[in-house]
Design a protein around this motif. Structure first.
Motif, PDB file in Angstrom:
ATOM      1  N   ALA A 101       0.685  -1.173  -0.085  1.00 12.18           N
ATOM      2  CA  ALA A 101      -0.023  -0.080   0.084  1.00 12.18           C
ATOM      3  C   ALA A 101       0.697   1.278   0.132  1.00 12.18           C
ATOM      4  O   ALA A 101       0.567   2.256  -0.653  1.00 12.18           O
ATOM      5  N   LEU A 102       2.177   1.311   0.796  1.00 11.42           N
ATOM      6  CA  LEU A 102       2.817   2.378   0.684  1.00 11.42           C
ATOM      7  C   LEU A 102       3.444   2.737  -0.611  1.00 11.42           C
ATOM      8  O   LEU A 102       3.610   3.695  -1.188  1.00 11.42           O
ATOM      9  N   ALA A 103       3.870   1.604  -1.046  1.00  7.51           N
ATOM     10  CA  ALA A 103       4.489   1.689  -2.536  1.00  7.51           C
ATOM     11  C   ALA A 103       3.323   2.317  -3.741  1.00  7.51           C
ATOM     12  O   ALA A 103       4.264   2.959  -4.675  1.00  7.51           O
ATOM     13  N   GLY A 104       2.195   2.188  -3.548  1.00  5.33           N
ATOM     14  CA  GLY A 104       1.484   2.755  -4.372  1.00  5.33           C
ATOM     15  C   GLY A 104       0.384   3.953  -3.780  1.00  5.33           C
ATOM     16  O   GLY A 104      -0.519   4.443  -4.624  1.00  5.33           O
ATOM     17  N   SER A 105       0.983   4.544  -2.899  1.00  4.93           N
ATOM     18  CA  SER A 105       0.283   5.444  -2.060  1.00  4.93           C
ATOM     19  C   SER A 105       0.509   6.879  -2.653  1.00  4.93           C
ATOM     20  O   SER A 105      -0.185   7.756  -2.293  1.00  4.93           O
ATOM     21  N   GLY A 106       1.475   7.239  -3.453  1.00  6.93           N
ATOM     22  CA  GLY A 106       1.963   8.169  -3.786  1.00  6.93           C
ATOM     23  C   GLY A 106       2.498   9.182  -2.777  1.00  6.93           C
ATOM     24  O   GLY A 106       2.990  10.405  -3.021  1.00  6.93           O
ATOM     25  N   VAL A 107       2.714   8.751  -1.311  1.00 11.60           N
ATOM     26  CA  VAL A 107       3.557   9.354  -0.405  1.00 11.60           C
ATOM     27  C   VAL A 107       5.135   8.601  -0.492  1.00 11.60           C
ATOM     28  O   VAL A 107       5.273   7.403  -0.878  1.00 11.60           O
ATOM     29  N   ALA A 108       6.210   9.827  -0.063  1.00 16.88           N
ATOM     30  CA  ALA A 108       7.456   9.159  -0.122  1.00 16.88           C
ATOM     31  C   ALA A 108       7.445   7.856   0.986  1.00 16.88           C
ATOM     32  O   ALA A 108       6.811   8.207   2.028  1.00 16.88           O
ATOM     33  N   TRP A 109       8.205   6.944   0.895  1.00 19.83           N
ATOM     34  CA  TRP A 109       8.260   6.010   1.854  1.00 19.83           C
ATOM     35  C   TRP A 109       9.747   5.203   1.673  1.00 19.83           C
ATOM     36  O   TRP A 109      10.497   5.331   1.089  1.00 19.83           O
ATOM     37  N   THR A 110       9.781   4.538   2.940  1.00 17.93           N
ATOM     38  CA  THR A 110      11.128   3.758   3.461  1.00 17.93           C
ATOM     39  C   THR A 110      10.459   2.684   4.266  1.00 17.93           C
ATOM     40  O   THR A 110       9.824   2.972   5.225  1.00 17.93           O
ATOM     41  N   THR A 111      10.792   1.295   3.862  1.00 17.20           N
ATOM     42  CA  THR A 111      10.503   0.263   4.567  1.00 17.20           C
ATOM     43  C   THR A 111      11.768  -0.327   5.577  1.00 17.20           C
ATOM     44  O   THR A 111      12.790  -0.493   4.765  1.00 17.20           O
ATOM     45  N   LEU A 112      11.748  -0.488   6.728  1.00 23.01           N
ATOM     46  CA  LEU A 112      12.944  -1.026   7.241  1.00 23.01           C
ATOM     47  C   LEU A 112      12.072  -2.577   7.756  1.00 23.01           C
ATOM     48  O   LEU A 112      11.386  -2.784   8.384  1.00 23.01           O
ATOM     49  N   ARG A 113      13.221  -3.323   7.585  1.00 24.45           N
ATOM     50  CA  ARG A 113      12.888  -4.868   7.637  1.00 24.45           C
ATOM     51  C   ARG A 113      13.985  -5.363   8.787  1.00 24.45           C
ATOM     52  O   ARG A 113      15.158  -5.833   8.163  1.00 24.45           O
ATOM     53  N   PRO A 114      13.984  -5.193  10.112  1.00 23.92           N
ATOM     54  CA  PRO A 114      14.914  -5.599  10.901  1.00 23.92           C
ATOM     55  C   PRO A 114      14.964  -7.043  11.110  1.00 23.92           C
ATOM     56  O   PRO A 114      13.899  -7.708  11.221  1.00 23.92           O
ATOM     57  N   SER A 115      16.041  -7.550  11.482  1.00 23.63           N
ATOM     58  CA  SER A 115      16.143  -9.141  12.017  1.00 23.63           C
ATOM     59  C   SER A 115      15.921  -9.264  13.380  1.00 23.63           C
ATOM     60  O   SER A 115      15.405  -7.995  13.993  1.00 23.63           O
TER      61      SER A 115
END
Length: 283
Positions: free
Chosen positions: A117-131
């Motif tokens: 949803a973020l990727a298609g939102s039109g809003v700038a985004w970064t996803t953090l995937r911690p271990s």
């Protein structure tokens, strides 16, 4: 103005602390404002509930960036989408979502709808995937205090255990900058460690012998369900244990160094820096 959700948790609390230290105006969203008595100057506490859209709209009004952290469970997609919708309607510039390693393919797939949803939102985004977080070892405090062996759910499996402070620092850098917009960053420590490796470090740091005992996935499931945990969370946790046990999370990346310009902290560093907390928890 940055809005921090999950502000009472390990990462959210550190994100707030770092924003205050940098002089960035911040809001901390919580269902229970009394739990945020620790916040410093420059932080405004606002009520918010992911299941009450009107509170989200109020929380994001006038906000430039959102740190999106939702509690684990089957409702993560619903809660993520509610905040993303509110952020988009309020013309928020940037959303940084705390996800989990392997969220696109692994046991923590409940993060995938929010990422999409973020990727298609039109809003700038970064996803953090911690271990796995180094701070998870605090769950062993009761066993250590009682002289019992630490339960090892993952056998000889190794992980790139990450310091939550590194995750929070990366979150702040990505919230305030644009260099990592549109990217999913996998955040790990600098090396692979198993539960026995972690216990060996803890034994050395705390100056006391600590043992481990292997716990099969089925037994782990029974124990967690008996403790009243949400069955959907238990299912994900047990699948995750099995993935690690089979070597499926033996991943180390350079994304922490890439963003922060320094190596990620090793598990032993976290243990040493939190020695007093660990001792307080077990004594």
């Amino acid at each position: 103005m940055i809005l921090v959700t999950g502000a009472t948790g390990t990462v959210g609390r550190e994100v707030l602390r770092l924003l205050v230290r940098r002089g960035e105006p911040s809001r901390a969203m919580t269902r229970d404002p009394a739990r945020l008595s620790f916040v410093g100057a420059g932080v405004r506490v606002v009520p918010g509930d992911f299941e009450a859209p009107e509170t989200l709209r109020a929380a994001v009004s006038g906000v430039e960036g959102v740190f999106l952290l939702t509690a684990p469970g089957a409702r993560v997609p619903e809660h993520d989408l509610a905040m993303i919708d509110a952020a988009r309607a309020a013309n928020v510039r940037k959303v940084v979502k705390l996800s989990a390693i392997g969220a696109d393919v692994g046991p923590a797939a409940w993060h995938a709808p929010g990422e999409q949803a973020l990727a298609g939102s039109g809003v700038a985004w970064t996803t953090l995937r911690p271990s796995s977080f180094a701070s998870n070892v605090l769950r062993w405090a009761d066993s250590i205090r009682a002289g019992r062996p630490v339960p090892n759910m993952t056998g000889p499996g190794t992980q790139g255990v990450v310091d939550p402070r590194d995750v929070a620092e990366v979150a702040v850098e990505t919230l305030l900058g644009t260099a990592y917009d549109g990217l999913a960053l996998t955040l790990t420590g600098p090396d692979l460690v198993s539960v026995p490796d972690q216990v060996a470090d803890l034994s050395d740091v705390l100056g006391r012998p600590i043992r481990t005992v292997d716990v099969a996935p089925a037994a782990a499931r029974e124990h967690m369900l008996a403790g009243g945990m949400d069955p959907t969370v238990v299912d994900v946790a047990v699948r995750g244990f099995q993935v690690v046990r089979e070597g499926g999370n033996a991943v180390v990346t350079g994304d922490v160094r890439r963003v922060l310009g320094r190596p990620a902290r090793a598990f032993r560093v976290w243990a040493r820096d939190h020695r007093d907390t660990l001792l307080g928890a077990i004594e």
